[in-house]
Scaffold this motif. Structure first.
Motif, PDB file in Angstrom:
ATOM      1  N   ALA A 124      48.323  51.376  28.103  1.00 58.11           N
ATOM      2  CA  ALA A 124      47.639  50.594  27.071  1.00 58.11           C
ATOM      3  C   ALA A 124      48.688  49.876  26.241  1.00 58.11           C
ATOM      4  CB  ALA A 124      46.786  51.511  26.193  1.00 58.11           C
ATOM      5  N   TRP A 125      48.774  48.566  26.379  1.00 53.24           N
ATOM      6  CA  TRP A 125      49.803  47.779  25.711  1.00 53.24           C
ATOM      7  C   TRP A 125      49.188  46.731  24.798  1.00 53.24           C
ATOM      8  CZ3 TRP A 125      53.536  46.575  30.412  1.00 53.24           C
ATOM      9  CH2 TRP A 125      54.213  47.753  30.754  1.00 53.24           C
ATOM     10  N   ASP A 126      50.031  46.250  23.854  1.00 48.94           N
ATOM     11  CA  ASP A 126      49.654  45.194  22.925  1.00 48.94           C
ATOM     12  C   ASP A 126      50.456  43.939  23.230  1.00 48.94           C
ATOM     13  OD1 ASP A 126      48.250  47.239  21.638  1.00 48.94           O
ATOM     14  OD2 ASP A 126      49.843  47.568  20.157  1.00 48.94           O
ATOM     15  N   GLY A 127      49.904  42.784  22.874  1.00 45.35           N
ATOM     16  CA  GLY A 127      50.680  41.560  22.961  1.00 45.35           C
ATOM     17  C   GLY A 127      49.830  40.344  23.304  1.00 45.35           C
ATOM     18  N   THR A 128      50.317  39.176  22.903  1.00 41.45           N
ATOM     19  CA  THR A 128      49.691  37.956  23.390  1.00 41.45           C
ATOM     20  C   THR A 128      49.884  37.843  24.897  1.00 41.45           C
ATOM     21  OG1 THR A 128      51.680  36.662  22.869  1.00 41.45           O
ATOM     22  CG2 THR A 128      49.960  36.761  21.187  1.00 41.45           C
ATOM     23  N   SER A 129      50.869  38.579  25.432  1.00 35.31           N
ATOM     24  CA  SER A 129      51.030  38.670  26.886  1.00 35.31           C
ATOM     25  C   SER A 129      49.788  39.242  27.545  1.00 35.31           C
ATOM     26  CB  SER A 129      52.226  39.572  27.232  1.00 35.31           C
ATOM     27  OG  SER A 129      53.436  38.929  26.997  1.00 35.31           O
ATOM     28  N   MET A 130      49.087  40.136  26.857  1.00 30.70           N
ATOM     29  CA  MET A 130      47.869  40.734  27.381  1.00 30.70           C
ATOM     30  C   MET A 130      46.645  39.853  27.101  1.00 30.70           C
ATOM     31  SD  MET A 130      50.295  43.061  26.896  1.00 30.70           S
ATOM     32  CE  MET A 130      50.914  42.705  28.542  1.00 30.70           C
ATOM     33  N   ALA A 131      46.721  39.025  26.045  1.00 32.98           N
ATOM     34  CA  ALA A 131      45.605  38.144  25.711  1.00 32.98           C
ATOM     35  C   ALA A 131      45.503  36.975  26.691  1.00 32.98           C
ATOM     36  CB  ALA A 131      45.763  37.620  24.283  1.00 32.98           C
ATOM     37  N   ALA A 132      46.638  36.364  27.022  1.00 32.69           N
ATOM     38  CA  ALA A 132      46.626  35.191  27.905  1.00 32.69           C
ATOM     39  C   ALA A 132      45.960  35.467  29.251  1.00 32.69           C
ATOM     40  CB  ALA A 132      48.048  34.660  28.092  1.00 32.69           C
ATOM     41  N   PRO A 133      46.226  36.614  29.924  1.00 35.65           N
ATOM     42  CA  PRO A 133      45.555  36.854  31.211  1.00 35.65           C
ATOM     43  C   PRO A 133      44.036  36.918  31.121  1.00 35.65           C
ATOM     44  CG  PRO A 133      47.447  38.308  30.967  1.00 35.65           C
ATOM     45  CD  PRO A 133      47.244  37.637  29.644  1.00 35.65           C
ATOM     46  N   HIS A 134      43.486  37.296  29.966  1.00 31.56           N
ATOM     47  CA  HIS A 134      42.027  37.266  29.808  1.00 31.56           C
ATOM     48  C   HIS A 134      41.508  35.831  29.978  1.00 31.56           C
ATOM     49  CE1 HIS A 134      42.568  41.278  28.077  1.00 31.56           C
ATOM     50  NE2 HIS A 134      41.255  41.446  28.111  1.00 31.56           N
ATOM     51  N   ILE A 135      42.212  34.869  29.405  1.00 34.60           N
ATOM     52  CA  ILE A 135      41.783  33.470  29.494  1.00 34.60           C
ATOM     53  C   ILE A 135      42.115  32.899  30.870  1.00 34.60           C
ATOM     54  CG2 ILE A 135      41.930  31.203  28.424  1.00 34.60           C
ATOM     55  CD1 ILE A 135      40.649  33.422  26.708  1.00 34.60           C
ATOM     56  N   THR A 136      43.230  33.328  31.456  1.00 33.72           N
ATOM     57  CA  THR A 136      43.554  32.895  32.815  1.00 33.72           C
ATOM     58  C   THR A 136      42.460  33.333  33.784  1.00 33.72           C
ATOM     59  OG1 THR A 136      45.943  32.982  32.382  1.00 33.72           O
ATOM     60  CG2 THR A 136      45.244  33.088  34.687  1.00 33.72           C
ATOM     61  N   GLY A 137      42.023  34.591  33.656  1.00 36.02           N
ATOM     62  CA  GLY A 137      40.955  35.086  34.515  1.00 36.02           C
ATOM     63  C   GLY A 137      39.662  34.327  34.303  1.00 36.02           C
ATOM     64  N   LEU A 138      39.339  34.021  33.035  1.00 32.80           N
ATOM     65  CA  LEU A 138      38.126  33.257  32.746  1.00 32.80           C
ATOM     66  C   LEU A 138      38.208  31.858  33.346  1.00 32.80           C
ATOM     67  CD1 LEU A 138      35.416  32.863  31.288  1.00 32.80           C
ATOM     68  CD2 LEU A 138      36.722  32.205  29.246  1.00 32.80           C
ATOM     69  N   ALA A 139      39.374  31.196  33.220  1.00 31.60           N
ATOM     70  CA  ALA A 139      39.549  29.852  33.772  1.00 31.60           C
ATOM     71  C   ALA A 139      39.344  29.856  35.283  1.00 31.60           C
ATOM     72  CB  ALA A 139      40.942  29.322  33.418  1.00 31.60           C
ATOM     73  N   ALA A 140      39.857  30.890  35.954  1.00 32.33           N
ATOM     74  CA  ALA A 140      39.675  30.996  37.406  1.00 32.33           C
ATOM     75  C   ALA A 140      38.206  31.169  37.764  1.00 32.33           C
ATOM     76  CB  ALA A 140      40.508  32.152  37.950  1.00 32.33           C
ATOM     77  N   LEU A 141      37.487  31.974  36.988  1.00 32.13           N
ATOM     78  CA  LEU A 141      36.055  32.144  37.216  1.00 32.13           C
ATOM     79  C   LEU A 141      35.313  30.816  37.067  1.00 32.13           C
ATOM     80  CD1 LEU A 141      35.164  35.478  35.349  1.00 32.13           C
ATOM     81  CD2 LEU A 141      34.917  35.030  37.805  1.00 32.13           C
ATOM     82  N   MET A 142      35.688  30.044  36.074  1.00 34.18           N
ATOM     83  CA  MET A 142      35.019  28.763  35.839  1.00 34.18           C
ATOM     84  C   MET A 142      35.252  27.796  36.993  1.00 34.18           C
ATOM     85  SD  MET A 142      35.929  28.439  31.783  1.00 34.18           S
ATOM     86  CE  MET A 142      35.198  26.813  31.569  1.00 34.18           C
TER      87      MET A 142
END
Length: 616
Positions: free
Chosen positions: A483-501
């Motif tokens: 379980a880690w913190d960081g904007t490094s962990m936030a960006a992949p959430h949006i990358t995954g969403l962009a791929a879904l779109m």
């Protein structure tokens, strides 16, 4: 051809040369050792592409420089070593501003003085910039900002022993134990018996303000403010297993969805939405395919070592963690990612990555027709050479998602580039234990749902959206979770969403299917439009808000958004967003002929924090 510098003048040796005179008449190299001087650094050198109609040397009749001519000139200069040449593998066309396709660039080693002279002699026709070392967005030991006003400490000290235990009292090796406060911090790593011995500088442990224990994997971290520590006996810390958390019952033996994915409503999408047919690249520290959640990944390249196989070795775990968020497979084990059926490409850039290697990684993405790229990394300053490559990638239809950084200051580059979608981090109360270090990320800005802006997240006008980035559980080598913190962990959430779109949004199955800069910009616009405001933060910390997967994929309309949807779709279609870089060129232009900025959106009732009708 300009006359490039050929070497130091007599009596004025180059800085950093081994034979440079030392203060007091010493030499750079003596019998008892070598004096520390400036080393040669890598620089990026290329003929500068100038837009048509520009006022400058080219407009005054000076011929543009060619890459081959520049290389020949550099090889003839003493003390400059040409390391390699990076050339485009495909032609995309005219870049923004009317510039032609770049020939490529040279990577050369030289001193700062030599680079400065080269830049001056180039008369604006030559790009000469440091090949900066890149860094992953993870907290690091800060450099001192001044010469300390204390002499080196040689007074009394005490030893504090900490024993770290896990489930059923088992000792936990390789846990990082830190003590904060006092005269200086102290760090140690537990041995095979879970034991760590730390030195406390001073004659009392009462000055210690914090005890932090970070496990290697599978456990929550621990933090105790103002700890009551003993110097006469071991201090016991019992860590909680990730599987003991109510939201992760039976984990990792039972598959789970992370809290960030639930917050973005990924769990409410149709089961068939799995990212089929989309290519995603993660430019990071590699991805351990030994992990059950990452075993489906087949494509990648080790950019640092120019090796087609070693990208599967992830010594840092950072790349594996990011990749798991994006594309973790979902057998009956671990965490499911956003797009488990997407084609994942892993470009290994760490440890040791520099701007030149990132440029090569983006060339890989252009060549392999990657759709979405995740960048959870940054440089100390903007790079003209990298920006040019980012523009090329966007024109080739590559959408780049970048983390804003963890310094708590201004948005870092390349997230600060107007060509990428930048992502800040948020957290949510009750998604981690109260005695974990995740509590230290909580800002005073907490909304009624428990969402808060993360203290560490960078901020500014360049923030596009925010995403979950606190206490994010994902894969780490060899087959574990952390379980880690960081904007490094936030960006992949949006990358995954962009791929879904790109895989499932109706618009990208029709007219926006063709790879282009317009498709990338439209993707970014739809992601921003799906954002919903969280917390009480101003737009510089959350941008358009946290994207909603259902809204982003056209399966739902955000509350209050219908009144603006049609107008904004027409207004935003194909229009790049306004930026501080180049805005002056559009000053006074009609709305349809210039980039669209926040002021334009505000004038149409659209706030940077997302749609905010009365009562939201």
């Amino acid at each position: 051809m300009p006359k490039f510098p050929t070497g130091g003048q007599a009596g004025s040796p180059e800085r950093g040369a081994d034979n440079a005179p030392e203060p007091g008449g010493g030499r750079g190299t003596q019998a008892n050792g070598k004096h520390v001087t400036e080393r040669k650094k890598q620089y990026l050198v290329a003929p500068r592409q100038q837009p048509m109609g520009a006022i400058g040397p080219l407009a005054m009749g000076m011929q543009p420089l060619g890459l081959q001519a520049v290389e020949q000139a550099l090889r003839a200069i003493p003390d400059i070593e040409v390391v390699r040449t990076i050339t485009p593998k495909s032609t995309i066309g005219v870049l923004g501003g009317g510039m032609g396709e770049p020939e490529g660039l040279l990577v050369a080693r030289m001193t700062d003085d030599k680079a400065g002279a080269l830049r001056q002699q180039g008369q604006g026709r030559l790009l000469v910039e440091r090949d900066q070392h890149l860094h992953l967005f993870d907290p690091a030991l800060p450099r001192p900002n001044r010469v300390a006003s204390l002499i080196p400490y040689d007074g009394p000290s005490l030893e504090v022993t900490v024993v770290v235990r896990g489930k059923d009292g088992a000792p936990l090796p390789d846990a990082e134990v830190s003590l904060f406060g006092g005269l200086m911090p102290s760090i140690a790593v537990t041995d095979a018996g879970g034991l760590a011995t730390l030195k406390v500088y001073g004659n009392s442990p009462h000055a210690i303000s914090g005890l932090y224990v970070k496990p290697r994997a599978d456990y929550w971290s621990f933090y105790q403010r103002d700890p009551d520590l003993s110097t006469g006996q071991p201090n016991l810390v019992a860590l909680r297993a990730l599987s003991d958390w109510p939201a992760l019952p039976g984990f990792p033996g039972r598959s789970a969805v992370g809290w960030g994915e639930r917050a973005m409503r990924l769990d409410q999408l149709p089961p068939s939405f799995r990212g089929q047919g989309v290519k995603v690249a993660v430019i990071d520290s590699g991805a351990a395919t030994s992990h059950a959640n990452l075993s489906r990944i087949r494509s990648g390249w080790d950019i640092i070592h120019n090796n087609p196989t070693t990208w599967t070795e992830d010594q840092l775990g950072h790349g594996s963690h990011c990749t798991g968020i994006i594309a973790g497979a979902d057998p009956s084990f671990g965490i499911r990612g956003f797009v488990p059926d997407a084609e994942i490409h892993v470009c290994k850039l760490f440890p040791g990555g520099q701007i030149s290697e990132l440029i090569e990684a983006l060339e890989y993405c252009i060549e392999h027709q990657i759709d979405v790229v995740n960048l959870s990394l940054g440089a100390m300053a903007p790079s003209e050479a990298l920006e040019q490559q980012i523009v090329r990638a966007k024109r080739a239809g590559v959408a780049i998602i970048a983390a804003v950084g963890n310094s708590g200051g201004p948005v870092q580059y390349p997230a600060a580039s107007p060509q990428v979608l930048s992502v800040a981090a948020i957290g949510k109360l009750d998604e981690f234990p109260r005695d974990s270090y995740h509590t230290e990320t909580i800002s005073p800005d907490v909304d009624a749902q428990g969402f808060f802006t993360a203290k560490f997240s960078c901020f500014g006008a360049r923030v596009d959206v925010c995403a979950p980035g606190v206490a994010i559980v994902s894969a780490v080598p060899p087959n574990n979770f952390a379980a880690w913190d960081g904007t490094s962990m936030a960006a992949p959430h949006i990358t995954g969403l962009a791929a879904l779109m790109l895989a499932h949004h109706p618009e990208f199955q029709a007219q926006a299917r063709v790879r282009s800069a317009e498709r990338v910009e439209r993707l970014f616009q739809l992601i921003r439009l799906s954002g919903r405001r969280l917390t009480l933060a101003d737009p510089t910390r959350i941008g358009y808000g946290m994207p909603d997967a259902l809204v982003a994929l056209g399966l739902a309309v955000a509350p209050g958004q219908a009144a603006f949807q049609s107008m904004l779709a027409q207004l935003l279609a194909g229009a790049p967003r306004a930026t501080s870089m180049g805005e002056a060129a559009y000053a006074g232009a009609p709305l349809g002929q210039r980039p669209l900025g926040p002021a334009d959106l505000m004038s149409f009732g659209f706030a940077m924090g997302g749609m905010r009708p009365q009562g939201w």
